[in-house]
Motif scaffolding. Structure first.
Motif: not given
Lengths: 470, 345
Positions: A271-274, A440-455
């Motif tokens: 999670a930290t790395v992500a 940028l929209p793709v980035l936004a989606l990636a942020i959502v996915l990655v932070t959800a995954a990290a959590a």
């Protein structure tokens, strides 16, 4: 080992848990174990907090850690997505909205001023109005109407409303006056000139100032969009929450490994790395998009604004020239205005709007278009000098002929060259503005996915530790 | 412990990397556009309405004016000198200077159909007053060449100023000779007598002076008509305009109920718009307007020369011919004979 659990399989009361922990400890004396259990060495020294110590038992702090860390990750995700979407909408505003508004506002002024110039040139021309001039006047008014409609469609805000209404209500009246002028002139009545003068006064006092106002507002709006797209607050807030999230993760990692005496928790590590990678990646994306936005401003909207202003100034000078001829040089204010306006385009010392445009063009290495414009501008001034000389000599009729046959066409050629260059600048603006929002929209989606995954990873990584307390 | 130090090290590494990226990001900023400064060249919004204010009629009467009024000097000019041979002006005179210069500069109106107006078909200014200018020029230059006459269009407000300033040699612009105006310029003998009347729409109910109370009457700024209205019909609301035809425009647009001006203008307006009509006798008192050519007070020799030319024109029938042409242009204009000249002692 068995742990006393309640029916749900969850660790029992705090006291039971403490007993279980003591049974689990691989080594060490009871005192050392109870020290580790409490987490703080000096807590025995506070006998009143003994119950508090029991309350801060391991699974609870573990659960709290999960909650706190997950929260910071989620906050990071929200802030990052917000910043990304803001950047995207600002870049869209620049590329699609604000630049169109600016071009429309500039076009509106040009159409109005050109219509007026056509009408006054027709007057100077005497005799039957040349069909070409009439067609030009009609086309100008139509274009002005279209631009006005386009501008009311955009959201320029309440400030623009008075200006748009002023033009919309005055334009039909203006057109009516011009038609009355035409009808009377056909009968060879001097009343036509009175109507034309009234039309021209209306244009000068009401319509053109409102159009100038709109152009100014459009420029300011474009500038605001640029600022919104490059404001440091996005990056700073992103940096803040990213650091907080990574810091929380690292602190949790330290805490957990210290308390569980294991070296690294895999879930937390991933999670930290992500999160760190995501934070760095987003910052990098912002950086490169901001470069594109800046480029869009430097190579696109800056030259666009300066050249549009030059276009407006050229029309103002032509109008002053025509009025001066119509009034046969009796009002020195017109020549003064001509000189003042042309001075702003290019002064005696060589400074002015054209110099600014040249400097902007040379910044990215292509000043050929500006050179053409400068040449046409020279031709225009040369024609003007001839008209002035003829007027001063008293050869009024020849001066009028020179103005209608040479100077007005020179102004038209200059205007066309400016329009071409403005189009090119607009093209560049849109290309770079597109780069500034691409992905940028793709980035936004990636942020959502990655932070959800990290959590999720944080929770998953600490679940085994939690389970150990059952 | 090893794990703690490793974690510590990782944290520090990550933190510094983040800070580095952030620092580089701060380096690239698109600040406020300096192209915005180009907007400063554009004009500020016009806040004031273009002024059509007329000069207020003067209320103080100077001693000279009083004497002028008492002795009716307004219409009395200088006695003419004998005319020099055509085209051969006496050296040292103003006329010789004009001849040497090569053109005669004359201030005229360009809006008054009949007297002096710009023909939209040809772009040339033509009319009764322009013909007078050509007559005078012909005597100076010896030939009838339109290029010799530089016609400078003026509006009512500055038709005497332009002579006083020296921008033109003569101003032939339906200028009523009044005592106050004699303070600024000299006048020739009278070349035309006009009558000040009202122009109204043909369906108007204005037939007597009382009907004008509270109604809007259009007048030209700086004209004697303006002064007359202020003096004799104070209850009327005045609408001053810059040029005469704008009063016809005001009548057509319903902005004025009447136009008070010289009949020499009014019949020209009726020709341009058959739905208006001239109504005489509504304003009481003497409404005659005696036209004189305005000439600089510094050149009395030119005044005398012009008077001599006018004498010739009256005598040899040229004036009558020119007036006939005017009557053709302005149907309804009453017939007239040349006004008798009056000279100062």
């Amino acid at each position: 080992m068995n742990y006393r659990t309640d029916d749900r399989g969850m660790p029992g009361t705090v006291v039971d848990t403490l007993e279980g922990w003591e049974r689990m400890a691989p080594s060490g004396d009871a005192h050392g174990v109870s020290q580790r259990a409490s987490g703080t060495v000096g807590l025995e020294a506070w006998p009143s907090l003994a119950s508090a110590r029991r309350r801060l038992a391991t699974p609870t702090w573990l659960r709290m850690t999960v909650i706190v860390v997950a929260t910071t990750i989620v906050v990071f995700g929200i802030v990052a997505v917000n910043a990304t979407l803001r950047r995207h909408s600002a870049a869209t505003a620049v590329g699609a909205e604000a630049s169109s508004v600016l071009v429309d506002a500039g076009d509106l002024y040009v159409s109005l001023a050109d219509a007026d110039a056509s009408a006054s040139t027709a007057y100077l021309h005497a005799g039957l109005e040349p069909p070409a001039l009439r067609r030009r006047y009609t086309a100008d008014l139509q274009r002005a109407g279209q631009r006005l409609a386009a501008l009311s469609d955009h959201e320029l805000g309440r400030d623009a409303r008075p200006a748009i209404e002023a033009i919309a209500s005055a334009l039909p009246v203006y057109a009516g006056y011009v038609e009355s002028a035409r009808a009377n002139s056909r009968h060879e009545f001097p009343l036509g000139a009175a109507y034309l003068r009234r039309a021209s006064d209306l244009m000068r006092s009401t319509i053109l100032p409102a159009a100038t106002d709109l152009y100014r507002q459009a420029s300011q709006r474009l500038d605001r969009s640029y600022r919104a797209g490059s404001t440091p607050s996005h990056e700073l807030s992103l940096l803040l929450v990213a650091t907080a999230a990574v810091g929380a993760l690292v602190a949790a990692q330290v805490l957990v490994s210290w308390r569980t005496r294991r070296s690294l928790n895999v879930g937390l590590l991933v999670a930290t790395v992500a999160v760190a990678a995501l934070g760095l990646g987003t910052l990098w994306a912002f950086d490169s998009h901001e470069r594109a936005l800046t480029r869009s401003q430097h190579d696109g909207s800056d030259p666009l604004t300066v050249l549009s202003t030059v276009r407006i100034q050229v029309l103002r000078s032509l109008r002053a020239e025509n009025l001066d001829l119509i009034e046969r040089g009796t009002d020195p204010a017109h020549q003064m205005e001509f000189n003042q306006v042309t001075n702003s385009i290019r002064s005696q010392e060589g400074t002015g709007l054209l110099a600014t445009a040249t400097r902007l063009a040379e910044r990215d290495g292509d000043a050929a278009g500006i050179d053409t414009i400068a040449r046409h501008y020279d031709d225009y001034l040369f024609a003007h000098d001839r008209v002035s000389r003829l007027q001063a000599d008293g050869s009024y009729d020849e001066a009028v002929r020179a103005a209608v046959d040479v100077e007005a066409p020179a102004a038209t050629t200059l205007d066309r060259a400016l329009a071409t260059e403005i189009d090119a600048a607009r093209g560049r603006l849109q290309v770079y503005a597109h780069d500034a929002r691409k992905g940028l929209p793709v980035l936004a989606l990636a942020i959502v996915l990655v932070t959800a995954a990290a959590a999720g990873l944080v929770a998953a990584g600490l679940r085994p530790r939690l389970r150990e307390y059952r | 412990m090893m794990s703690w130090r490793r974690t510590q090290g990782t944290a520090v590494a990550l933190g510094s990397a983040v800070l580095l990226i952030a620092a580089s990001a701060c380096a690239v900023r698109s600040g406020p556009s300096d192209a915005l400064r180009s907007l400063d060249e554009l004009p500020a919004p016009v806040t004031s309405v273009p002024s059509t204010s007329a000069a207020a009629p003067s209320t103080t009467v100077s001693a000279t004016e009083q004497r002028c009024d008492a002795e009716a000097l307004a219409t009395k000019s200088y006695a003419p000198d004998p005319l020099p041979p055509v085209g051969d002006m006496t050296p040292g005179t103003r006329m010789r200077q004009i001849a040497d210069r090569g053109n005669l500069r004359v201030g005229v109106d360009e809006n008054t159909l009949g007297l002096s107006s710009r023909n939209p078909a040809t772009g040339q200014i033509e009319g009764f007053e322009v013909d007078l200018a050509h007559e005078i020029a012909q005597r100076i230059f010896g030939e009838r060449d339109p290029a010799r006459v530089d016609l400078v269009p003026v509006v009512t407000r500055n038709k005497t100023d332009i002579v006083a300033k020296g921008d033109v040699d003569l101003s032939i612009n339906a200028i009523t000779m009044t005592c106050p105006r004699w303070e600024d310029v000299a006048f020739s003998t009278e070349y035309y007598t006009a009558d000040q009347q009202l122009l109204v729409r043909e369906d108007s109910d204005i037939r007597a002076i009382d009907d004008l109370a509270g109604r809007t009457v259009c007048v030209t700024a700086g004209s004697s008509s303006f002064d007359m209205m202020v003096e004799r019909v104070p209850k009327a609301v005045l609408l001053p305009v810059r040029a005469r035809t704008e009063c016809l425009l005001a009548l057509q647009n319903g902005e004025a109920d009447a136009y008070f001006g010289h009949d020499s203008f009014l019949y020209g307006m009726k020709r341009q718009d058959p739905t208006v009509e001239v109504r005489e006798g509504i304003i009481p008192g003497d409404t005659a307007s005696h036209y004189g050519i305005a000439i600089s007070r510094d050149h009395p020799d030119l005044v005398r020369f012009v008077n001599a030319v006018l004498e010739e024109i009256r005598a040899d029938g040229t004036w009558a011919t020119l007036h006939d042409r005017l009557e053709t242009e302005l149907p309804g204009l009453p017939d007239a004979t040349p006004p008798e000249p009056q000279y100062r002692g």
